[in-house]
Design a protein around this motif. Sequence first.
Motif, short mmCIF file in Angstrom:
data_model
loop_
_atom_site.label_atom_id
_atom_site.label_comp_id
_atom_site.label_asym_id
_atom_site.label_seq_id
_atom_site.Cartn_x
_atom_site.Cartn_y
_atom_site.Cartn_z
N ASN A 80 12.70 1.07 -2.99
CA ASN A 80 12.46 0.66 -1.61
C ASN A 80 10.95 0.50 -1.36
OD1 ASN A 80 13.32 -0.04 0.97
ND2 ASN A 80 13.03 2.05 1.74
N THR A 81 10.38 -0.47 -2.05
CA THR A 81 8.94 -0.71 -1.99
C THR A 81 8.66 -2.17 -2.21
OG1 THR A 81 6.81 -0.13 -2.97
CG2 THR A 81 8.68 -0.23 -4.45
N ALA A 82 7.45 -2.61 -1.89
CA ALA A 82 7.00 -3.95 -2.26
C ALA A 82 6.61 -3.94 -3.74
CB ALA A 82 5.81 -4.35 -1.40
N THR A 83 6.32 -5.11 -4.29
CA THR A 83 5.94 -5.21 -5.69
C THR A 83 4.59 -4.52 -5.91
OG1 THR A 83 7.00 -7.38 -5.74
CG2 THR A 83 5.62 -6.79 -7.63
N LYS A 114 12.77 -3.78 -3.28
CA LYS A 114 13.59 -4.21 -2.14
C LYS A 114 12.78 -4.69 -0.93
CE LYS A 114 17.31 -1.73 -1.38
NZ LYS A 114 18.20 -0.55 -1.20
N LYS A 115 11.48 -4.43 -0.93
CA LYS A 115 10.63 -4.95 0.15
C LYS A 115 9.85 -6.17 -0.30
CE LYS A 115 10.06 -0.66 2.78
NZ LYS A 115 9.09 0.33 3.34
N SER A 116 10.25 -6.75 -1.40
CA SER A 116 9.56 -7.93 -1.92
C SER A 116 10.31 -9.20 -1.53
CB SER A 116 9.46 -7.87 -3.45
OG SER A 116 10.75 -8.04 -4.04
N PHE A 117 9.59 -10.31 -1.55
CA PHE A 117 10.21 -11.60 -1.27
C PHE A 117 11.16 -12.00 -2.40
CE2 PHE A 117 9.94 -16.34 -0.64
CZ PHE A 117 10.61 -16.35 0.58
N THR A 144 0.80 -1.21 0.00
CA THR A 144 0.00 0.00 0.00
C THR A 144 0.84 1.27 0.00
OG1 THR A 144 -0.12 -0.13 2.41
CG2 THR A 144 -1.90 -1.15 1.16
N SER A 145 2.12 1.17 0.39
CA SER A 145 2.92 2.38 0.52
C SER A 145 3.30 2.98 -0.83
CB SER A 145 4.20 2.08 1.32
OG SER A 145 4.94 1.08 0.68
#
Length: 576
Positions: free
Chosen positions: A57-60, A71-74, A4-5
Amino acid sequence: MSTTSTRPDSQSQHSSVHSETVRSAVNISDDEEYSTKPEFIYGGPFIKVEKPCPFLNTATPMNVQLQGTFKKSFAYYSLKERLPIILTKVIDYLSREGSKIKSANSASDEDIRGYIQYITKLKNDLVTNKKYDLLTVDTPEARKWNEWISNTENQYYFTNIWVFSECYVYRRLREGCELSKGLQNFDPFDEQKEQSFVNSLEPMCVVADKLMTMLPPSDKDKRKADFMTLLKICLWANKCDLSLSLGEQVTLNSADGSSGVKKIIDPFQIVNDLKDKLLVDDTAKISDLVVTKAEAVARAIEGCCEEAKPSEEGATEGEAQQVPCPGKLTVPPAVMFDVVCDNAGYELFADLCLAHFLVSQNIVKKVRFHVKRIPWFVSDVTPRDFKYVIRSCAQASYSREVPMESKPEGEAEAAEPEGLRSVNSNNLANLGGIWRKLVDDGTFVVMCDDFWTSPHVYKDMKQHDPDLYRKLQFAVAVMFKGDLNYRKLLGERNCNPTLGFEAALQGFTPAPLIALRTVKADLVCGLPKGKWEQLNGIDDKWMEKGDYGVIQLCAKTEALRASERPCAPGGEVDDV
């Protein structure tokens, strides 16, 4: 994993990720600034040229394919941490057990040293985000890989699609053996898989005892209940994944009793204990569909056989026995159920139990197991693993007796000595012997098409391997096991978690599809509205741990039509 970010427009996001600026080898670190070194510009001074960083610096973001740039992803964590550790453990195994490996494979010291050096370079290339090397072995399959590498837009580990990079690493690990004279048949994960089987003997014994009560012909309601239970046994067996655990042994949970003696591991109790962890449960629909579809296919086959009977006059014996070309069939040759396997050991054992049940209850006549041709993702099933599990079940010797705090529900009081529960391998050994016969008579069929170890997602199967797609069309249903298969079913795309399973498949419908998967990567579909947000609020890493599961069904299927292509080989493995 929460996304969500940051949710930029997927197309512009995709463009930045695939910028030409990523085409340099960089050592990945969380605190690194990505910029060029000062460059000399003709006619001017040295200046520092800033370039956009491909690592965000985020999830997918939603509707973007998984890759190591987020970088915040698995995917990022897996490429940066998990895969290098897995490769290091192979190097450690070669160093620690070199003498044993040489003896078992007729290998030399030079073979061991060469393979260690090969893996060391592979690991260094991965962690520093080098460009993919082409394969150097000269086989048709390797030449296909080189074509795929050359044609991919981004030929770097972190900036290409995650599934491509992961599959490439395991294919390269196999190439290291192919290039060695003495390690042609070496499986770098054999020790881990064999130990995993040994560690799972007790739950296998418990399941074997219960399965023996499910095999005799039963009424409709019991058959459906048993079918649903075995599907859930197969699901939670998927927790035993050596790739997720970095090669560390995984066992099902078993709490200690008040006496301090470890309780018997009962997978049926675990199914009950984890009922709230099953996020999507299509087991009832699956049972009904498989039975109904199997009956319809049986009738169609019987009708075709009646039409194909030669007239009493004028038909020769050769004409009567002629087998039609599989490519021209519009009705399957037999009532078949397919399993696209994931892990060896206890999970494969659970799949065999379900297959045995389907055959014993006369729901289907044949079960085809699709396995990997080469060692894959640490614990995936190969033909050798399939043979090993059946042989080891047949030769199993296990017995344990522990005090019981209370009798299991529904268990007869006189079944065992008061206050004790025992488990042994008698029924497990019996099952192993039966399964060996089912393989020998063709009821269980092992198949290992190269597509399963390709980097392609399943919506592209018809393009890359139309023959395999047609094979799947013969099945009453196809059950896909585990996380890698699930990622490929969803096209490695981080779709909206409430998107329906059928829509997430993006047109891949060779037969009714069943997905059994404990959640071990940050993509999922078919969840009830609000469930994803609720679980994120409890634990933002819940999608990486395998604690939750889904059992999903897509009933839609493409009609089986006569193929315009020449008939293809069957793909069965003869030596299992």
